[in-house]
Design a protein around this motif. Sequence first.
Motif, PDB file in Angstrom:
ATOM      1  N   UNK A   1       2.849   4.915   8.315  1.00  0.00           N
ATOM      2  CA  UNK A   1       3.014   4.995   9.753  1.00  0.00           C
ATOM      3  C   UNK A   1       2.171   6.582  10.543  1.00  0.00           C
ATOM      4  N   UNK A   2       1.846   7.554   9.138  1.00  0.00           N
ATOM      5  CA  UNK A   2       1.470   9.160   9.132  1.00  0.00           C
ATOM      6  C   UNK A   2       2.493   9.902   9.702  1.00  0.00           C
ATOM      7  N   UNK A   3       3.812   9.343   9.989  1.00  0.00           N
ATOM      8  CA  UNK A   3       4.912   9.656  10.929  1.00  0.00           C
ATOM      9  C   UNK A   3       4.368  10.892  12.068  1.00  0.00           C
ATOM     10  N   UNK A   4       3.659  11.521  12.277  1.00  0.00           N
ATOM     11  CA  UNK A   4       3.200  11.605  13.574  1.00  0.00           C
ATOM     12  C   UNK A   4       2.129  10.657  14.422  1.00  0.00           C
ATOM     13  N   UNK A   5       1.420  10.127  13.425  1.00  0.00           N
ATOM     14  CA  UNK A   5       0.802   9.386  13.794  1.00  0.00           C
ATOM     15  C   UNK A   5      -1.219  10.013  13.529  1.00  0.00           C
ATOM     16  N   UNK A   6      -0.918  10.610  12.490  1.00  0.00           N
ATOM     17  CA  UNK A   6      -2.460  11.526  13.058  1.00  0.00           C
ATOM     18  C   UNK A   6      -2.864  10.711  11.671  1.00  0.00           C
ATOM     19  N   UNK A   7      -4.371  10.543  12.076  1.00  0.00           N
ATOM     20  CA  UNK A   7      -5.436   9.699  11.275  1.00  0.00           C
ATOM     21  C   UNK A   7      -5.183   9.882   9.937  1.00  0.00           C
ATOM     22  N   UNK A   8      -5.551  11.018   9.559  1.00  0.00           N
ATOM     23  CA  UNK A   8      -5.738  12.204   8.574  1.00  0.00           C
ATOM     24  C   UNK A   8      -4.120  11.402   7.379  1.00  0.00           C
ATOM     25  N   UNK A   9      -2.778  11.585   7.908  1.00  0.00           N
ATOM     26  CA  UNK A   9      -2.085  11.509   6.905  1.00  0.00           C
ATOM     27  C   UNK A   9      -1.935  10.035   7.571  1.00  0.00           C
ATOM     28  N   UNK A  10      -2.755   9.286   8.143  1.00  0.00           N
ATOM     29  CA  UNK A  10      -2.648   7.717   7.288  1.00  0.00           C
ATOM     30  C   UNK A  10      -3.341   7.430   6.647  1.00  0.00           C
ATOM     31  N   UNK A  11      -4.286   8.009   6.352  1.00  0.00           N
ATOM     32  CA  UNK A  11      -5.456   7.266   5.535  1.00  0.00           C
ATOM     33  C   UNK A  11      -5.064   8.073   3.990  1.00  0.00           C
ATOM     34  N   UNK A  12      -4.436   9.221   4.309  1.00  0.00           N
ATOM     35  CA  UNK A  12      -4.003  10.119   2.648  1.00  0.00           C
ATOM     36  C   UNK A  12      -2.698   9.624   2.231  1.00  0.00           C
ATOM     37  N   UNK A  13      -1.768   9.003   3.264  1.00  0.00           N
ATOM     38  CA  UNK A  13      -1.248   7.389   2.611  1.00  0.00           C
ATOM     39  C   UNK A  13      -1.607   6.006   1.789  1.00  0.00           C
ATOM     40  N   UNK A  14      -2.642   6.060   2.336  1.00  0.00           N
ATOM     41  CA  UNK A  14      -3.316   4.740   1.893  1.00  0.00           C
ATOM     42  C   UNK A  14      -4.270   4.881   0.200  1.00  0.00           C
ATOM     43  N   UNK A  15      -4.513   6.819   0.729  1.00  0.00           N
ATOM     44  CA  UNK A  15      -5.446   6.723  -1.365  1.00  0.00           C
ATOM     45  C   UNK A  15      -4.977   7.062  -2.150  1.00  0.00           C
ATOM     46  N   UNK A  16      -3.473   8.030  -1.992  1.00  0.00           N
ATOM     47  CA  UNK A  16      -2.436   8.242  -2.918  1.00  0.00           C
ATOM     48  C   UNK A  16      -2.031   6.610  -2.911  1.00  0.00           C
ATOM     49  N   UNK A  17      -1.579   5.451  -2.347  1.00  0.00           N
ATOM     50  CA  UNK A  17      -0.569   4.717  -2.688  1.00  0.00           C
ATOM     51  C   UNK A  17      -1.599   3.921  -3.721  1.00  0.00           C
ATOM     52  N   UNK A  18      -2.925   3.782  -3.604  1.00  0.00           N
ATOM     53  CA  UNK A  18      -4.185   3.008  -4.186  1.00  0.00           C
ATOM     54  C   UNK A  18      -3.853   3.910  -5.756  1.00  0.00           C
ATOM     55  N   UNK A  19      -4.030   4.793  -5.205  1.00  0.00           N
ATOM     56  CA  UNK A  19      -3.992   5.887  -6.981  1.00  0.00           C
ATOM     57  C   UNK A  19      -2.596   5.509  -7.649  1.00  0.00           C
ATOM     58  N   UNK A  20      -2.059   5.487  -6.315  1.00  0.00           N
ATOM     59  CA  UNK A  20      -0.524   5.170  -7.457  1.00  0.00           C
ATOM     60  C   UNK A  20      -0.366   3.703  -7.994  1.00  0.00           C
ATOM     61  N   UNK A  21      -0.890   3.313  -7.198  1.00  0.00           N
ATOM     62  CA  UNK A  21      -1.256   1.383  -8.256  1.00  0.00           C
ATOM     63  C   UNK A  21      -2.209   0.819  -9.110  1.00  0.00           C
ATOM     64  N   UNK A  22      -3.246   2.157  -9.231  1.00  0.00           N
ATOM     65  CA  UNK A  22      -4.678   1.717 -10.050  1.00  0.00           C
ATOM     66  C   UNK A  22      -4.239   2.221 -11.349  1.00  0.00           C
ATOM     67  N   UNK A  23      -2.759   3.133 -11.405  1.00  0.00           N
ATOM     68  CA  UNK A  23      -2.899   2.800 -12.930  1.00  0.00           C
ATOM     69  C   UNK A  23      -1.820   2.160 -13.707  1.00  0.00           C
ATOM     70  N   UNK A  24      -1.852   2.209 -14.648  1.00  0.00           N
ATOM     71  CA  UNK A  24      -1.376   0.958 -15.739  1.00  0.00           C
ATOM     72  C   UNK A  24      -0.235   1.757 -15.670  1.00  0.00           C
ATOM     73  N   UNK A  25       1.124   0.303 -16.055  1.00  0.00           N
ATOM     74  CA  UNK A  25       2.353   0.878 -15.840  1.00  0.00           C
ATOM     75  C   UNK A  25       2.702   2.628 -16.431  1.00  0.00           C
ATOM     76  N   UNK A  26       1.753   2.486 -18.277  1.00  0.00           N
ATOM     77  CA  UNK A  26       2.495   3.645 -18.524  1.00  0.00           C
ATOM     78  C   UNK A  26       2.403   4.613 -18.498  1.00  0.00           C
TER      79      UNK A  26
END
Length: 239
Positions: free
Chosen positions: A116-141
């Motif tokens: 939701x980006x809290x305020x809905x700002x498009x950059x907030x929503x975009x960084x949410x997406x990219x940071x989440x992808x980065x998190x899941x792209x790492x192996x569990x360890x």
Amino acid sequence: MATLMFVLAHPDDESFGAGGTIARYARRGHRVVLVCATRGEAGKCGDPPLCRQEELGEVRERELRAAAEVLGISRVEFLGYRDKEVLLANPAEIVGKIVQLLKEERPEALVTFGPDGISGHVDHRAISHFATLAFWSLPEEERPARLYYYAWEQGVREHLQLRQALPSLPVTTVLDVGEWVEVKKQALLCHRTQHLSLERVFFSLTEEQLQKALSKEGFHRVWPVWTGGEKERGILNNK
Ligand SMILES: [Zn+2]
């Protein structure tokens, strides 16, 4: 002691959403790292303006470094994208930069915006997406043990008259940061060029309302998946 990493979009996102949380963990001796996608160069320069628009990125970088000092952030990294253009970043490149920082810092918890980006700002929503992808792209360890999104209670949203672009995830985690309200205020005030939004969101409130608005910070725990029950009181294994 653990490391906490915040991956956000603009200078001031840290103080607005998590100033108290950052101050609390930093004062307890944890390492706090802030990754900021842009220098906020498309923001407002203040009224009357404190600088020219073309100087704003540089000024806001200094403002962020001052706020980081106040809050006790150990490291600030800029990803080098332009304000309002995070969504246009090459996905492999921006995710790769975040992954690299996660590998270097090995944080226990990663905190970013929710979809939701809290305020809905498009950059907030975009960084949410990219940071989440980065998190899941790492192996569990190598992955941080915990992933959180900024999430504000409905009452706080109404109080701050936030327009809501997308539905929000439930608040699973509420930190009482009453002890750190003065530090958070000082950090917010470092963002001098952003005084108009500070006044609109926070400093138009009465002292009592302001104290209330600043003394609790909410998050949604994405991982490990929240299965309900009593809300957590901390983002480092409930501490
Ligand atoms: Zn922002």
